[in-house]
Write a protein that holds these residues in place. Structure first.
Motif, short mmCIF file in Angstrom:
data_model
loop_
_atom_site.label_atom_id
_atom_site.label_comp_id
_atom_site.label_asym_id
_atom_site.label_seq_id
_atom_site.Cartn_x
_atom_site.Cartn_y
_atom_site.Cartn_z
N SER A 231 13.56 18.34 99.48
CA SER A 231 12.55 19.20 98.85
C SER A 231 12.98 20.65 98.99
CB SER A 231 11.19 19.00 99.51
OG SER A 231 11.21 19.48 100.86
N LEU A 232 12.34 21.52 98.23
CA LEU A 232 12.65 22.94 98.33
C LEU A 232 12.35 23.48 99.71
CD1 LEU A 232 11.38 24.34 94.90
CD2 LEU A 232 13.71 23.73 95.55
N GLU A 233 11.36 22.92 100.37
CA GLU A 233 10.99 23.38 101.71
C GLU A 233 12.10 23.09 102.71
OE1 GLU A 233 8.94 21.82 99.59
OE2 GLU A 233 7.86 23.71 99.20
N GLU A 234 12.85 22.02 102.51
CA GLU A 234 13.93 21.67 103.42
C GLU A 234 15.22 22.42 103.11
OE1 GLU A 234 14.66 17.52 103.69
OE2 GLU A 234 12.65 17.02 104.40
N LEU A 235 15.35 22.94 101.91
CA LEU A 235 16.58 23.63 101.50
C LEU A 235 16.59 25.04 102.09
CD1 LEU A 235 19.09 23.30 99.69
CD2 LEU A 235 17.77 24.34 97.84
N LEU A 236 17.66 25.35 102.81
CA LEU A 236 17.74 26.63 103.52
C LEU A 236 18.76 27.57 102.88
CD1 LEU A 236 17.79 25.32 107.22
CD2 LEU A 236 15.81 26.11 105.89
N GLY A 237 18.54 28.86 103.08
CA GLY A 237 19.55 29.85 102.76
C GLY A 237 19.59 30.37 101.35
N GLN A 238 18.69 29.90 100.48
CA GLN A 238 18.75 30.33 99.08
C GLN A 238 17.42 30.95 98.63
OE1 GLN A 238 21.72 30.30 98.12
NE2 GLN A 238 22.51 28.82 99.61
N ASP A 239 16.80 31.69 99.54
CA ASP A 239 15.51 32.30 99.23
C ASP A 239 15.62 33.30 98.08
OD1 ASP A 239 14.42 30.82 101.24
OD2 ASP A 239 14.38 32.45 102.71
#
Length: 450
Positions: free
Chosen positions: A32-40
């Motif tokens: 999910s987008l919540e788990e994806l890090l580093g691309q805010d």
């Protein structure tokens, strides 16, 4: 509705490996987008990309970023959310036939059920121009929503026509803090991560986070190897175990890709800035990454004239000698010759007066055309030249006082133009003094800059 991916473990996989036996980076892939890090910077609240994912209506896009930054993960998150069929291929093993098949199925879905198709093409940079062109009509007309992923600069590797029909998103390398969170997540998740992990020293985790080069896949794979080694030896995961598991990370340098241009650009600018340490560092990166030393040597020869010039004429001799040594000695020894030249060029006094001079002269010619030289300077060696007035009246400088002839040698009307303006640095300062002395001796009026 067709999907290659869905929520949960029922997702269709590309191989027959059970999820529980997949490598740790695959098991821990964010869902999910919540788990994806580093691309805010791309997926912040209210962003166009986040809205496209959340609404399940993605637009055609190129995801560009280094390995392990989340390109494929983001595409699969889109797959879970999208409303329509999702098809995935890697450009490594797909060609125009596969593209035509995808387009054909997309046409069938559109005509039968008005269902859209999202086409994820990994490593799109491996498609040649003809293969990329095959996608253009379907993307332009909206029959297919293309999501391409690439580690190479799209402006070098993707057709401009295809780029103009897609939105480019650049993913950044993960920061050590992001990597550390992923490692901690793997250790705390007994289902997808590492069940009942051994004791792990904080320094070991910090090493994996710091030295993975922003690549989540490298960090998680190294963690899995370190845990296996520690379990087999009956000891905690300490710093030595982590370092052994990580080994020496392969350089993220591709002599055929944009990093090739990034590092040679950095070397040129660091050498121009007179920093020998930075010059040697970027040289080492290129050579360790497999760069052709002849390419580096050619750039040294160019820099010797463009950025050092007559401030130190010996720089061109040194650069040429290094280039000759590369051909004569070869790797690995020729790195010594290149290192010597790099240090010399970095510490040489700098002048771009010759470069600026030819730029000014070229600009003048392009704007005003090429004016003929005075007749007495023109070639007079052929029969009949004198009848045309060629060479008549030429004054030979060696027969004049001081070896200087007062005869104008610029084309008529350009006598006052000045293109070369010596700097006051290094040997060029002496050339500047000599130039002024020549002009005083000849009584030459000041010239204007061209």
């Amino acid at each position: 509705m067709e999907r290659l991916f869905d929520t949960g473990e029922a997702a269709r996989r590309r191989t027959g490996v059970p999820p529980s036996q997949a490598p740790l980076p695959v098991r821990m892939r964010p869902r999910s987008l919540e788990e994806l890090l580093g691309q805010d910077h791309l997926l912040g609240e209210g962003s166009a990309l986040r809205a496209a994912v959340e609404t399940g209506e993605p637009h055609s896009a190129i995801l560009y970023g280094p390995p392990g930054s989340g390109k494929t993960t983001l595409a699969r998150i889109i797959a879970i959310a999208c409303r329509g069929a999702f098809e995935e291929f890697s450009a490594v093993n797909a060609g125009r036939a596969e593209v035509r098949a995808v387009i054909g199925r997309a046409e069938e879905r559109r005509s039968a059920a008005d269902e859209p198709t999202i086409f994820f093409l990994d490593e799109i940079h491996r498609f040649n121009k003809a293969q990329q062109d095959a996608l253009l009509p379907a993307v332009e007309e909206g029959l297919v929503t293309l999501i391409g992923a690439t580690t190479e600069n799209p402006y070098f590797e993707v057709n401009s026509a295809l780029l103009s029909r897609t939105q480019l998103y650049e993913l950044r390398p993960l920061e050590p803090g992001h990597i550390r969170r992923l490692l901690d997540r793997a250790l705390a998740d007994p289902e997808r991560g590492i069940p009942d992990p051994p004791e792990i020293e904080p320094a070991a985790l910090e090493l994996l986070a710091e030295r993975s080069g922003g690549d989540a896949r490298i960090a998680l794979s190294a963690l899995e190897r370190a845990v296996e080694t520690a379990r087999a030896g009956g000891h905690p995961v300490d710093l030595d175990t982590a370092e052994d598991a990580l080994q020496r990370k392969a350089l993220t340098y591709d002599r055929e890709g944009d990093r090739h241009y990034d590092y040679i650009s950095a070397w040129i600018k660091a050498t121009r800035a007179s920093d020998p340490d930075a010059s040697l560092y970027y040289l080492a990166v290129m050579l360790e990454g497999g760069e052709d030393p002849r390419f580096v040597a050619r750039r040294m020869v160019i820099l010797a004239s463009e950025d050092v010039g007559n401030a130190d004429p010996q720089a061109l001799v040194v650069a040429n000698a290094a280039a000759d040594a590369v051909d004569r000695v070869g790797l690995p020894e020729c790195r010594l010759n290149l290192a010597q030249a790099a240090a010399y060029l970095a510490l040489a006094p700098k002048s771009n007066a010759s470069y600026r001079g030819i730029q000014r002269a070229t600009a003048h010619v392009r704007e005003h055309g090429a004016k003929p030289p005075p007749s007495y300077l023109q070639d007079a060696h052929y029969p009949g030249a004198q009848r045309l007035g060629r060479g008549i009246g030429y004054v030979y400088p060696h027969e004049e006082p001081g070896g200087l002839a007062g005869q104008p040698v610029m084309p008529e009307g350009l006598e006052a133009e000045r293109f070369y303006e010596p700097t006051d640095r290094g040997f060029e300062a002496e050339l500047g003094r000599r130039l002024e002395a020549i002009r005083r001796h000849l009584g030459e009026p000041g010239r204007s800059s061209g």
